[in-house]
Design an enzyme around this catalytic site. Structure first.
Site, short mmCIF file in Angstrom:
data_model
loop_
_atom_site.label_atom_id
_atom_site.label_comp_id
_atom_site.label_asym_id
_atom_site.label_seq_id
_atom_site.Cartn_x
_atom_site.Cartn_y
_atom_site.Cartn_z
N GLU A 111 -47.61 -61.51 61.80
CA GLU A 111 -49.07 -61.38 61.79
C GLU A 111 -49.74 -62.37 62.75
OE1 GLU A 111 -50.13 -59.58 57.46
OE2 GLU A 111 -49.10 -61.51 57.43
N GLU A 131 -43.07 -57.35 53.43
CA GLU A 131 -43.77 -57.63 52.18
C GLU A 131 -43.48 -56.62 51.08
OE1 GLU A 131 -45.92 -60.10 55.19
OE2 GLU A 131 -44.97 -58.13 55.17
#
Length: 260
Positions: A111, A131
């Site tokens: 990210e 995730e």
């Protein structure tokens, strides 16, 4: 600034190093605060024109510090929660930021890469959003930026399977600009940064702002997007550097940019 991240000046370049190597540079509150402060310094100092963000040790960033979360501790900068994860993913700076991905960069590390303008990646590193394998969601911009960076089906495969991609795939899909041997990541990123820093700083900053504002508008045949572009470009056209650039070209010399 704390030692959880450092800023080193390299001419007109700010090298921001995530500095928790024993934790694979996992993000805690101290790191978020330090990176946010480093970006503020990059933004405020006219002598700094480009930022390079990298990691100390063998990792770029292992994402959130799960041990801190397990203790019930926050991982954002308490003074600037609006800066988001790592003090970076919601912290817009109009000077270019290059990710020098020297190693492990899954989850929050990916990210950070997605939030950077350019990226140079080790041929031994990988990117991904795992995730879903942990009952979590890539909420630090991964699910927002990935489908804007790669074709939707590629973004969905990465997000829904949680399977990482290697450096060759990251380069193929345009997630990074360069793939180099691990020991060449920072030198390659600095070379790219120096090329940008040699350009007119007002022009570079306006160009970044225009590109990042394009998604706020519809068709590029509509008037509003052109009005935005002209509003950003006009101060550059009337700047002293806009006089210096053509003059230096005519005189066959290197421009002396003033940033004004």
């Amino acid at each position: 600034m704390t030692d959880a991240a450092t800023l080193e000046r390299h001419g007109h370049i700010a090298i921001i190093t995530l500095n928790r190597p024993d934790a694979m540079n996992a993000v805690n509150a101290a790191l978020s605060s330090a990176v946010g402060a480093a970006l503020d310094e990059l933004a405020a100092d006219p002598a700094l024109r480009v930022g390079v963000i990298t990691g100390a040790g063998r990792a770029f960033c292992a994402g959130a510090d799960l041990k801190e979360l397990a203790r019930g501790n926050g991982i954002h900068d308490p003074a600037h929660p609006e800066y988001g994860f790592a003090g970076l993913v919601q912290h817009f700076v109009d000077k270019p930021l290059i990710a020098a991905v020297n190693g492990f960069a899954l989850g929050g590390g990916t990210e950070i890469v997605l939030a950077s303008d350019l990226a140079v990646m080790s041929d031994a590193a990988s990117l991904g959003l795992p995730e879903v394998k942990r009952g979590l969601v890539a909420a630090a911009g991964g699910l927002l930026r990935l489908p804007r960076a790669v074709p939707p089906k590629i973004a969905l495969e990465m997000a829904l399977t949680g399977t990482p991609i290697d450096a060759a795939q990251a380069l193929h899909w345009g997630l990074v600009n360069r793939v180099v041997p691990a020991d060449q990541v920072l030198p390659s990123a600095l070379e790219l940064a120096e090329t940008i820093a040699a350009n007119a700083p007002l022009s570079v900053r306006a160009s970044k702002r225009i590109i990042h504002r394009v998604n706020d508008f519809g068709s590029d045949w509509d008037t509003p997007i052109w009005q935005m572009s002209l509003a950003e470009a006009t101060p550059v056209f009337v700047s002293k550097d806009a006089v210096e650039g053509p003059r230096a070209f005519a005189e066959k010399r290197t421009p002396r940019w003033r940033g004004e």
